[in-house]
Design a protein around this motif. Structure first.
Motif, PDB file in Angstrom:
ATOM      1  N   LEU A  64       0.820  -1.212   0.000  1.00 21.99           N
ATOM      2  CA  LEU A  64       0.000   0.000   0.000  1.00 21.99           C
ATOM      3  C   LEU A  64       0.855   1.263   0.000  1.00 21.99           C
ATOM      4  O   LEU A  64       0.461   2.290  -0.568  1.00 21.99           O
ATOM      5  CB  LEU A  64      -0.930  -0.003   1.219  1.00 21.99           C
ATOM      6  N   SER A  65       2.019   1.203   0.626  1.00 18.83           N
ATOM      7  CA  SER A  65       2.879   2.388   0.679  1.00 18.83           C
ATOM      8  C   SER A  65       3.652   2.607  -0.605  1.00 18.83           C
ATOM      9  O   SER A  65       4.085   3.733  -0.888  1.00 18.83           O
ATOM     10  CB  SER A  65       3.849   2.280   1.859  1.00 18.83           C
ATOM     11  N   PHE A 112      -8.097   1.846   0.056  1.00 18.81           N
ATOM     12  CA  PHE A 112      -8.183   2.458   1.387  1.00 18.81           C
ATOM     13  C   PHE A 112      -9.632   2.747   1.797  1.00 18.81           C
ATOM     14  O   PHE A 112      -9.894   3.018   2.969  1.00 18.81           O
ATOM     15  CB  PHE A 112      -7.387   3.764   1.427  1.00 18.81           C
ATOM     16  N   THR A 113     -10.559   2.714   0.848  1.00 16.07           N
ATOM     17  CA  THR A 113     -11.938   3.113   1.160  1.00 16.07           C
ATOM     18  C   THR A 113     -12.944   1.974   1.031  1.00 16.07           C
ATOM     19  O   THR A 113     -14.016   2.049   1.633  1.00 16.07           O
ATOM     20  CB  THR A 113     -12.375   4.266   0.231  1.00 16.07           C
ATOM     21  N   LEU A 114     -12.641   0.949   0.264  1.00 18.43           N
ATOM     22  CA  LEU A 114     -13.573  -0.156   0.074  1.00 18.43           C
ATOM     23  C   LEU A 114     -13.315  -1.263   1.104  1.00 18.43           C
ATOM     24  O   LEU A 114     -12.180  -1.429   1.569  1.00 18.43           O
ATOM     25  CB  LEU A 114     -13.448  -0.721  -1.345  1.00 18.43           C
ATOM     26  N   ASP A 157      -6.145   8.852  -1.612  1.00 19.42           N
ATOM     27  CA  ASP A 157      -7.163   9.655  -2.287  1.00 19.42           C
ATOM     28  C   ASP A 157      -7.093  11.084  -1.753  1.00 19.42           C
ATOM     29  O   ASP A 157      -7.496  11.367  -0.632  1.00 19.42           O
ATOM     30  CB  ASP A 157      -8.551   9.056  -2.032  1.00 19.42           C
ATOM     31  N   LYS A 158      -6.546  12.000  -2.569  1.00 18.28           N
ATOM     32  CA  LYS A 158      -6.368  13.388  -2.149  1.00 18.28           C
ATOM     33  C   LYS A 158      -7.263  14.349  -2.925  1.00 18.28           C
ATOM     34  O   LYS A 158      -7.018  15.540  -2.940  1.00 18.28           O
ATOM     35  CB  LYS A 158      -4.907  13.792  -2.330  1.00 18.28           C
ATOM     36  N   GLY A 159      -8.286  13.840  -3.571  1.00 16.80           N
ATOM     37  CA  GLY A 159      -9.203  14.708  -4.297  1.00 16.80           C
ATOM     38  C   GLY A 159      -9.294  14.355  -5.765  1.00 16.80           C
ATOM     39  O   GLY A 159     -10.376  14.096  -6.294  1.00 16.80           O
TER      40      GLY A 159
END
Length: 438
Positions: free
Chosen positions: A120-121, A139-141, A127-129
């Motif tokens: 991941l790194s 990171f969101t699902l 997600d920055k926009g």
């Protein structure tokens, strides 16, 4: 001495008289009837602590340990009335072995979790926009709730970290997880309900990353064709509904990039369905984004390579002119990236003279991806130019004698810049004794 039995909550007078105390405030009924002053109710927690010497402490510890083992057996017997005999055996062996486990001084993170952290790194953007389509949706699902996706992530993560650590054992474990992943994903693709799900799409993308991480060359990517067929099948099934959510648009962009790259390397033309879906995606994205413009050039590059391979373009002058024109577009795109962030050039004291002798430290992974994608495409174009010049040198004197040497020098420069690309992970990179900032 050690206290036995349950502590009484009554007042001290009732406890001495050994009568029941109703604990009414401010004074109990027994004291009021007898005309005594009720002493009140002591703190039960305070009364639980006793003063005793070291010998008593040791005796109590031994007694408690033996009682704990007896209590464990009692718990197992009670559970045996509710569960099957096989389950009781497992519970009993687990319960009776708890006291034999030696707990570590610190908490060690499992190997798979550490590998995922590394993946991941180094392979996923936050997600920055802006919608990038570089695994930021991980990171969101709820990835951990999808068995096939979490297994695929573990396989790709172990492959990435195993390569970084040069660990044969870790790479072997990665292949084991990859085998499990293939079975799970194939089962999902065979199910008409599960095939178009987001979990299946992400799983295929992770498998494709595994192939790229574990393969030495294009020919060794044995399952890449199958993965891309799975991506195309899902795109055909879902169509524009792929982009009903932000994560859906991110996954769609990622799938498009993998498909376009695959088409360039094969080489085949990018399917019309993909081009049509990209036109639909314009309403959600900024077409001035460097990644979007780069992929537009990549689509034309895939078509150009397919035409050359199939014999649709045979004139060397036309082939070289087209290659130079596409290379110039990519070069201008790379030059325009400077306004999105600068990089630091760091000299290295490498003994290997084949290395470029410097690093280019970029502030964000996205910058590395875009620049290296454009550099790789330019390398392909210069390879086509050199092939045409070498095979038709007599008929291409009008192009000038310097074109071949210029193309070779440009290829070497592009390869050096790709190898030198790093991320600014930590500030001490600048202060390392083996580096100096130019």
């Amino acid at each position: 001495m050690a206290r036995r039995g349950r502590l009484s909550r009554g007042c001290q007078t009732c406890r001495k008289r050994k009568i029941k105390c109703d604990q009414i405030l401010p004074a109990c009924t027994q004291c009021r009837k007898s005309g005594w002053v009720c002493p009140g109710y002591a703190d039960i927690v305070e009364r639980m602590f006793q003063y005793h010497n070291q010998q008593v402490d040791s005796t109590i510890s031994i007694v408690k340990l033996g009682k704990a083992r007896v209590d464990e057996v009692k718990v197992v017997k009670r559970l045996s009335k509710r569960v099957s005999a096989g389950t009781v055996g497992k519970i009993s062996s687990l319960s009776l072995s708890l006291s034999e486990i030696s707990l570590p001084q610190g908490i060690a993170q499992p190997l798979n979790d550490r590998a995922i952290d590394y993946f991941l790194s180094t392979h996923a953007l936050r997600d920055k926009g802006e919608i990038r389509g570089y695994y930021e949706y991980l990171f969101t699902l709820p990835i951990t709730t999808w068995p096939e996706t979490s297994t695929c992530l573990t396989a790709a993560a172990l492959a990435a970290w195993g390569n970084a650590c040069h660990s044969a054992e870790m790479l072997k474990e990665a292949r084991t997880f990859y085998g499990r992943s293939l079975r799970l994903v194939n089962a999902a693709l065979a199910d008409p309900v599960r095939a178009p799900e987001t979990s299946t799409m992400i799983s295929i993308l992770l498998l494709n990353s595994f192939e790229a991480l574990m393969s030495d060359c294009l020919e060794s990517m044995s399952y890449s064709d199958g993965h891309m067929r799975g991506v195309m099948m899902i795109m055909s099934l879902k169509g524009p509904s792929l982009m009903e959510s932000r994560e859906g648009v991110q996954v769609f962009l990622h799938m498009c990039r993998c498909l376009i790259t695959y088409c360039i390397m094969r080489p085949v033309e990018v399917p019309a369905e993909v081009v049509g879906l990209r036109k639909y995606a314009v309403r959600f994205l900024d077409t001035r984004d460097p990644a979007w413009m780069m992929e537009e050039v990549m689509i034309r590059l895939a078509k150009f390579r397919a035409e050359v391979e199939a014999g649709g373009l045979v004139e060397s002058d036309e082939i070289i002119d087209t290659a130079l024109r596409l290379d110039d577009e990519l070069s201008q795109l790379t030059s325009g990236l400077h306004r999105y962030g600068q990089f630091d050039t760091i000299a290295t004291l490498d003994a290997d003279t084949s290395l470029p002798g410097y690093h280019r430290a970029y502030p964000d992974m996205w910058h590395v991806y875009i620049r290296n994608y454009t550099r790789t495409c330019r390398l392909i174009l210069h390879s086509i130019i050199q092939d045409e010049l070498e095979s038709h040198s007599a008929s291409l004197l009008c192009k000038g004698h310097n074109l071949r040497s210029q193309s070779r020098l440009k290829s070497q420069e592009l390869i050096g810049n790709i190898c030198a690309s790093i991320l600014q992970y930590c500030e001490n990179m600048r202060q390392s004794p083996s580096h100096s900032v130019i």
